[in-house]
Structures are given as C-alpha cells and as structure tokens.
Design a protein around this motif. Structure first.
Motif, PDB file in Angstrom:
ATOM      1  N   ASN A 118       0.830  -1.208   0.000  1.00  0.00           N
ATOM      2  CA  ASN A 118       0.000   0.000   0.000  1.00  0.00           C
ATOM      3  C   ASN A 118       0.866   1.262   0.000  1.00  0.00           C
ATOM      4  O   ASN A 118       0.557   2.227  -0.704  1.00  0.00           O
ATOM      5  N   SER A 119       1.929   1.250   0.774  1.00  0.00           N
ATOM      6  CA  SER A 119       2.828   2.407   0.820  1.00  0.00           C
ATOM      7  C   SER A 119       3.473   2.654  -0.537  1.00  0.00           C
ATOM      8  O   SER A 119       3.570   3.795  -0.985  1.00  0.00           O
ATOM      9  N   LYS A 159       1.649   6.896  -6.730  1.00  0.00           N
ATOM     10  CA  LYS A 159       0.603   7.831  -7.158  1.00  0.00           C
ATOM     11  C   LYS A 159       1.017   9.272  -6.906  1.00  0.00           C
ATOM     12  O   LYS A 159       0.849  10.146  -7.760  1.00  0.00           O
ATOM     13  N   GLN A 160       1.582   9.531  -5.723  1.00  0.00           N
ATOM     14  CA  GLN A 160       2.021  10.889  -5.391  1.00  0.00           C
ATOM     15  C   GLN A 160       3.167  11.324  -6.299  1.00  0.00           C
ATOM     16  O   GLN A 160       3.216  12.464  -6.754  1.00  0.00           O
ATOM     17  N   LEU A 199       0.836   4.196  -2.814  1.00  0.00           N
ATOM     18  CA  LEU A 199       0.584   5.597  -2.477  1.00  0.00           C
ATOM     19  C   LEU A 199       1.738   6.500  -2.905  1.00  0.00           C
ATOM     20  O   LEU A 199       1.528   7.594  -3.446  1.00  0.00           O
TER      21      LEU A 199
END
Length: 190
Positions: A144-145, A151-152, A148
């Motif tokens: 998940n990290s 995406k950022q 994320l």
C-alpha cells in the motif's frame, strides 16, 4: 562588423531576458498556487528512493531476511531468540511504511507504539506464528505504501511537466514580445 555584432548581442540579450522573465513568472505563478517547485522536485527523488527500497524488500528482501534467520527452533530458549530476531526484522520493515507516513504527514505514534507492544508480547511468549502474521500485515502495508508513493510521485511529475511546458510557452511568447521592439526599442542602426 560592429552592426552584426550589436545585432547578435541584442538577440542574445532578448533570449536571456525572456528566459529570466519566464522563470520569474513561473515561480510567481507556482507561489500563487501554493506550490514549492524545488520542494516538489526533492519530493520526487525521495519518493523514488523509498519506492525502490520498498519494492526491493517485497521482491525478495523479506524472503532473504527470513532465510538468514533459518528454521524455527522447537526448544524454548532458541525459539525465543529466533522470535526476538524476527521481531527485529519486522520492526526494520515497518520503518519503511512509517517513512511513507511521515512523508504524507500521516504518522501516528500511538499505532506504532501499539505495534511494538504487540511484537514484544509475542517475543515474550515465543509466539512465532503471531509474528509471522504481523509480517504479513507489514507486507500488505508495504504494498500500500509503494502504491501511495507511486501515485504521489506521478502527480508531482505531471505537475512538474506542466510547469516546464508553461515555462517554454512563456519563454517563446516573451521572446516574441521582446523581439517586436515594444520593450527594447530598436534604433535606426539595427
């Protein structure tokens, strides 16, 4: 000869002046939008480095860490030592997810302390199975990290690209504007 040199100097001066003006406008526009372009560029490199570390752990680093620990011993003093070493490895891996949370200002000390407290209880009881379950949770958190962060990073890259395109457009427009002679009046010698 001097007329040609003077003309080339004014062309070079217009190019530099339009470039500096476009750069100043870009930083002014980004400041009005609340964006720090230099910080965003540093964030991109930080995100890339952290995603690389997380992906290297997911792609074999975790398996290598477990292989270095060896097989789970059956007898209690050795099993407890194994559980302590496993908890240490889990703690190192959870540090990567905590770095991502710190980057996103979502770090929660209480949840991190709760996780450490649980792992300490598992090591006291030599509960290797619960530690392995905790490792699976950390593995999901790592995935998940990484998602994320990716995406950022993509968002920041699109934003940087938009500012670069805007800079080029402004530079061309300002050069054409300066070349018309509106700002820099041409003399009869040109």
């Amino acid at each position: 000869m001097s007329l040609s040199l003077k003309h080339e100097f004014f062309v070079l001066f217009r190019i530099v002046a339009s470039c500096l003006t476009a750069a100043a406008l870009i930083f002014f526009i980004s400041s009005l939008a609340g964006e720090d372009l230099l910080k965003n560029n540093n964030d991109i490199t930080t995100h890339e480095a952290l995603v690389f570390k997380i992906n290297s752990e997911l792609d074999g680093g975790i398996a290598q860490r477990l292989a270095q620990l060896g097989e789970v011993p059956e007898q209690n003093p050795f099993r407890k030592f194994y559980a302590i070493e496993l908890a240490k490895e889990i703690h190192d891996l959870s540090g990567l997810t905590e770095k991502q949370r710190m980057l996103f200002d979502a770090y929660n000390v209480r949840s991190f302390e709760g996780q450490l407290r649980r792992m300490m209880e598992y090591t006291e009881r030599s509960d290797v199975r619960s530690l392995m379950d905790e490792l699976e949770v950390i593995r999901r958190e790592l995935r998940n990290s990484a998602n994320l962060l990716e995406k950022q990073r993509n968002k920041l890259i699109r934003q940087r690209t938009a500012y670069i395109v805007l800079f080029v457009v402004l530079w061309i427009m300002l050069y054409l504007y300066y070349s018309r002679g509106t700002v820099f009046k041409k003399t009869d010698d040109d």
